[in-house]
Design a protein around this motif. Structure first.
Motif, PDB file in Angstrom:
ATOM      1  N   PHE A 235      34.068  36.776  14.339  1.00 55.97           N
ATOM      2  CA  PHE A 235      33.066  35.928  14.984  1.00 55.97           C
ATOM      3  C   PHE A 235      32.296  36.726  16.029  1.00 55.97           C
ATOM      4  CE2 PHE A 235      36.455  33.284  13.394  1.00 55.97           C
ATOM      5  CZ  PHE A 235      35.748  32.322  12.676  1.00 55.97           C
ATOM      6  N   GLU A 236      30.997  36.730  15.881  1.00 62.49           N
ATOM      7  CA  GLU A 236      30.132  37.478  16.796  1.00 62.49           C
ATOM      8  C   GLU A 236      29.032  36.529  17.272  1.00 62.49           C
ATOM      9  OE1 GLU A 236      29.644  40.447  18.481  1.00 62.49           O
ATOM     10  OE2 GLU A 236      27.836  39.368  19.098  1.00 62.49           O
ATOM     11  N   ARG A 237      28.891  36.423  18.582  1.00 59.29           N
ATOM     12  CA  ARG A 237      27.936  35.407  19.079  1.00 59.29           C
ATOM     13  C   ARG A 237      26.480  35.830  18.869  1.00 59.29           C
ATOM     14  NH1 ARG A 237      28.903  36.623  25.409  1.00 59.29           N
ATOM     15  NH2 ARG A 237      28.128  38.741  25.248  1.00 59.29           N
TER      16      ARG A 237
ATOM     17  N   ALA B 175      27.592  47.167  23.436  1.00 61.37           N
ATOM     18  CA  ALA B 175      27.904  48.546  23.857  1.00 61.37           C
ATOM     19  C   ALA B 175      27.903  49.493  22.667  1.00 61.37           C
ATOM     20  CB  ALA B 175      29.261  48.578  24.557  1.00 61.37           C
ATOM     21  N   SER B 176      28.310  48.987  21.513  1.00 62.69           N
ATOM     22  CA  SER B 176      28.427  49.869  20.342  1.00 62.69           C
ATOM     23  C   SER B 176      27.063  50.348  19.849  1.00 62.69           C
ATOM     24  CB  SER B 176      29.187  49.151  19.219  1.00 62.69           C
ATOM     25  OG  SER B 176      30.456  48.774  19.705  1.00 62.69           O
ATOM     26  N   ARG B 177      26.023  49.659  20.222  1.00 63.23           N
ATOM     27  CA  ARG B 177      24.667  50.151  19.931  1.00 63.23           C
ATOM     28  C   ARG B 177      24.172  51.041  21.071  1.00 63.23           C
ATOM     29  NH1 ARG B 177      19.858  49.134  17.283  1.00 63.23           N
ATOM     30  NH2 ARG B 177      18.032  49.460  18.559  1.00 63.23           N
TER      31      ARG B 177
ATOM     32  N   GLY C 244      27.515  58.032  21.315  1.00 65.15           N
ATOM     33  CA  GLY C 244      28.301  58.478  20.163  1.00 65.15           C
ATOM     34  C   GLY C 244      28.996  59.819  20.345  1.00 65.15           C
ATOM     35  N   MET C 245      29.120  60.250  21.607  1.00 64.19           N
ATOM     36  CA  MET C 245      29.810  61.535  21.822  1.00 64.19           C
ATOM     37  C   MET C 245      31.307  61.371  21.567  1.00 64.19           C
ATOM     38  SD  MET C 245      27.991  62.867  25.274  1.00 64.19           S
ATOM     39  CE  MET C 245      28.405  61.376  26.148  1.00 64.19           C
ATOM     40  N   LEU C 246      31.882  62.388  20.961  1.00 55.17           N
ATOM     41  CA  LEU C 246      33.332  62.404  20.736  1.00 55.17           C
ATOM     42  C   LEU C 246      33.875  63.454  21.707  1.00 55.17           C
ATOM     43  CD1 LEU C 246      33.181  62.255  16.825  1.00 55.17           C
ATOM     44  CD2 LEU C 246      33.215  60.359  18.462  1.00 55.17           C
TER      45      LEU C 246
ATOM     46  N   THR D 130      29.684  31.711  18.753  1.00 58.58           N
ATOM     47  CA  THR D 130      30.430  32.061  19.966  1.00 58.58           C
ATOM     48  C   THR D 130      31.819  31.429  19.933  1.00 58.58           C
ATOM     49  OG1 THR D 130      28.389  32.117  21.228  1.00 58.58           O
ATOM     50  CG2 THR D 130      30.414  31.874  22.507  1.00 58.58           C
ATOM     51  N   VAL D 131      32.823  32.230  20.203  1.00 56.79           N
ATOM     52  CA  VAL D 131      34.172  31.675  20.351  1.00 56.79           C
ATOM     53  C   VAL D 131      34.272  31.117  21.769  1.00 56.79           C
ATOM     54  CG1 VAL D 131      36.634  32.192  20.380  1.00 56.79           C
ATOM     55  CG2 VAL D 131      35.160  33.255  18.664  1.00 56.79           C
ATOM     56  N   THR D 132      34.595  29.830  21.876  1.00 59.11           N
ATOM     57  CA  THR D 132      34.589  29.178  23.195  1.00 59.11           C
ATOM     58  C   THR D 132      35.993  29.014  23.768  1.00 59.11           C
ATOM     59  OG1 THR D 132      34.518  27.071  22.025  1.00 59.11           O
ATOM     60  CG2 THR D 132      32.411  27.949  22.814  1.00 59.11           C
TER      61      THR D 132
ATOM     62  N   HIS E 262      37.722  49.795  26.404  1.00 57.02           N
ATOM     63  CA  HIS E 262      37.571  51.195  25.966  1.00 57.02           C
ATOM     64  C   HIS E 262      36.605  52.000  26.830  1.00 57.02           C
ATOM     65  CE1 HIS E 262      39.446  49.407  22.427  1.00 57.02           C
ATOM     66  NE2 HIS E 262      39.773  50.621  22.039  1.00 57.02           N
ATOM     67  N   HIS E 263      35.959  51.319  27.756  1.00 59.04           N
ATOM     68  CA  HIS E 263      35.106  51.963  28.757  1.00 59.04           C
ATOM     69  C   HIS E 263      34.138  52.961  28.113  1.00 59.04           C
ATOM     70  CE1 HIS E 263      34.643  54.210  32.813  1.00 59.04           C
ATOM     71  NE2 HIS E 263      33.896  53.145  32.778  1.00 59.04           N
ATOM     72  N   ARG E 264      34.139  54.247  28.537  1.00 56.18           N
ATOM     73  CA  ARG E 264      33.130  55.209  28.046  1.00 56.18           C
ATOM     74  C   ARG E 264      33.588  55.920  26.784  1.00 56.18           C
ATOM     75  NH1 ARG E 264      35.037  60.183  30.721  1.00 56.18           N
ATOM     76  NH2 ARG E 264      36.571  59.519  32.242  1.00 56.18           N
ATOM     77  N   ASN E 265      34.729  55.483  26.205  1.00 59.25           N
ATOM     78  CA  ASN E 265      35.283  56.217  25.062  1.00 59.25           C
ATOM     79  C   ASN E 265      35.476  55.363  23.802  1.00 59.25           C
ATOM     80  OD1 ASN E 265      35.658  58.815  26.187  1.00 59.25           O
ATOM     81  ND2 ASN E 265      37.335  58.005  27.428  1.00 59.25           N
ATOM     82  N   GLY E 266      34.806  54.233  23.731  1.00 50.89           N
ATOM     83  CA  GLY E 266      35.097  53.312  22.621  1.00 50.89           C
ATOM     84  C   GLY E 266      34.736  53.855  21.253  1.00 50.89           C
ATOM     85  N   ILE E 267      33.678  54.653  21.180  1.00 49.11           N
ATOM     86  CA  ILE E 267      33.303  55.203  19.869  1.00 49.11           C
ATOM     87  C   ILE E 267      34.350  56.262  19.496  1.00 49.11           C
ATOM     88  CG2 ILE E 267      31.462  56.291  18.532  1.00 49.11           C
ATOM     89  CD1 ILE E 267      30.720  53.491  19.866  1.00 49.11           C
ATOM     90  N   LEU E 268      34.616  57.140  20.447  1.00 52.91           N
ATOM     91  CA  LEU E 268      35.643  58.172  20.234  1.00 52.91           C
ATOM     92  C   LEU E 268      36.974  57.548  19.799  1.00 52.91           C
ATOM     93  CD1 LEU E 268      36.910  61.027  20.696  1.00 52.91           C
ATOM     94  CD2 LEU E 268      37.130  60.416  23.107  1.00 52.91           C
ATOM     95  N   LEU E 269      37.355  56.450  20.446  1.00 57.24           N
ATOM     96  CA  LEU E 269      38.692  55.875  20.208  1.00 57.24           C
ATOM     97  C   LEU E 269      38.740  54.896  19.038  1.00 57.24           C
ATOM     98  CD1 LEU E 269      39.831  55.315  23.917  1.00 57.24           C
ATOM     99  CD2 LEU E 269      40.695  57.028  22.305  1.00 57.24           C
TER     100      LEU E 269
END
Ligand SMILES: Cc1cc2nc3c(=O)[nH]c(=O)nc-3n(C[C@H](O)[C@H](O)[C@H](O)COP(=O)(O)OP(=O)(O)OC[C@H]3O[C@@H](n4cnc5c(N)ncnc54)[C@H](O)[C@@H]3O)c2cc1C
Length: 382
Positions: A38-40, A47-49, A53-55, A184-186, A340-347
């Motif tokens: 579910f995505e609102r 953030a993923s956009r 994209g740095m690893l 939206t999940v409420t 995941h803060h500044r590392n979500g793509i990496l992680l």
């Protein structure tokens, strides 16, 4: 807790369609579970956009992150196989590039900071190479002629996070998962202390297990007995357009106060501010000025490049800057995958595999054991 694929525990609801929710959903759908995400808004647009994209497992390692660094390194090493599998499953490219990353120093002060970070990162066993200014300019001829020194990290690459999210969406659906956008999940539907579904306004969607992957918004889900300590950390970014046939850069480059990420199509991503301003959604003159000034100092040739895009996003910052991965305290059947803060793509690869394994078999991957929600539980009085 483990999941028998023939048991009713196999209906999964995922809250949030960023790269984390999508990748966990893909893994669970591949294993044969019934997955509803579910995505609102639209998937992959938060953030993923916004990310670069740095690893950057090695060059971003900072003192105090001794526990986090091995997780980042392990996930970085998983990216090539993950990218290959994802591209094959979706039929879409994800733009993984492995030229390595350079951190450059322009002034004597920069060199001292670089040397101290380099010594620390090497002390953790990270693979880094010290370069003279001349050697740095040999690798990247358009760097500021005054470049005094640099560090080269051969294994820190990049992936195109926007392409990766788009590919995950297709891979999840091809594996049988269902994506519900604009929903939206409420809240959580509960039977005692066990979650039995998610609330979508007046409607309830039944589920046996729920994954909370709502990024910077994770603590705002109503009804959580112990909300995860995640807050938005705003980042402003912009991109410039280089000539793809004659790009100014090939490596990811960190300059003083900016980083530069060249994509294959000639886009040069410039990041990023780090601001504690809640969900403030404005681009500011000061933010853009700081990015452009730092970029121009690092790579003077950018002066003539057209500005392509400007945007901002919210890193899901956790109290200790590390992700929260594990069963929630106080709600049976609720898995947390956030912070995941500044590392979500990496992680992403390690998060997807380790979280799916916990939900499928109950097995806790040793590499994520230190990142459970229990670390924030109030200490009991002796
Ligand atoms: C400027 C910037 C630069 C970055 N650069 C990098 C980088 O170079 N490398 C790197 O590894 N990481 C980087 N990051 C960090 C990375 O982007 C994040 O850690 C990662 O994208 C987090 O993914 P997510 O899926 O948890 O969150 P998101 O992508 O934010 O997704 C969460 C989703 O949940 C949805 N949602 C929230 N609440 C609800 C609800 N109640 N119901 C339904 N849906 C809901 C939101 O709409 C959103 O789509 C950067 C981040 C920023 C902001």
């Amino acid at each position: 807790m483990s999941t028998d694929l023939n048991s009713p525990r196999s209906r999964i609801a995922i809250i949030g369609g960023g790269i984390i929710g999508l990748s966990i959903g893909w893994r669970l759908a591949q294993a044969g579970l019934s997955v509803d995400l579910f995505e609102r808004d639209q998937v992959g647009q938060s953030a993923s956009r916004a990310a670069a994209g740095m690893l950057a497992a090695a060059v971003e390692a900072e003192p105090g992150e001794q526990t986090l660094v091995p997780l980042c390194v392990a996930s970085r090493e998983m990216w090539p196989a993950f990218a290959q599998e994802l591209e094959a499953a979706s039929g879409l490219p994800v733009g993984l590039r492995q030229e390595g990353t350079m951190v450059v120093a322009l002034t004597r002060d920069d060199v001292e900071t670089l040397r101290s970070n380099y010594d620390y990162q090497r002390s953790l066993g990270l693979e880094m190479e010290w370069l003279t200014g001349a050697a740095a300019k040999e690798r990247e001829p358009f760097l500021n002629p005054r470049t005094a020194a640099a560090v080269y990290s051969p294994r820190d690459g990049q992936v195109d996070n926007r392409l990766a999210s788009a590919a995950l969406r297709v891979a999840l659906e091809k594996a049988g998962g269902r994506i519900h956008e604009g929903v939206t999940v409420t809240g959580l539907e509960m039977a005692g202390s066990r979650v039995t579904g998610v609330r979508l306004g007046d409607h309830v969607h039944a589920a046996d297990q729920v994954v909370l992957a709502a990024g910077a918004w994770s603590r705002l889900l109503p009804g959580l007995p112990v909300p995860p300590p995640v807050r938005p950390v705003k980042g402003q970014m912009l991109s410039l357009q280089m000539d793809p046939a004659a790009p100014l850069l090939r490596h990811v480059v960190w300059g003083p106060k900016c980083y530069l990420v060249p994509r294959a199509d000639g886009t040069l991503i410039v990041g990023a501010t780090t601001e504690e301003k809640g969900f403030d959604n404005q681009m500011t003159a000061g933010g853009v000025l700081a990015l452009l000034e730092a970029t121009w100092r690092t790579l003077p040739g950018v002066e003539e490049l057209p500005i392509k895009e400007m945007w901002h996003g919210f890193r899901p910052g956790c109290r200790d800057d590390a992700p929260i991965l594990g069963w929630a305290l106080g709600v049976e059947g609720l898995m947390l995958a956030t912070g995941h803060h500044r590392n979500g793509i990496l992680l992403t690869p390690i998060t997807a595999d380790a979280v799916a394994a916990m939900m499928l078999t109950g097995h806790v991957d040793e590499r994520i054991r230190a990142f459970g929600p229990g670390r924030f539980a109030p200490a009991r009085a002796a």
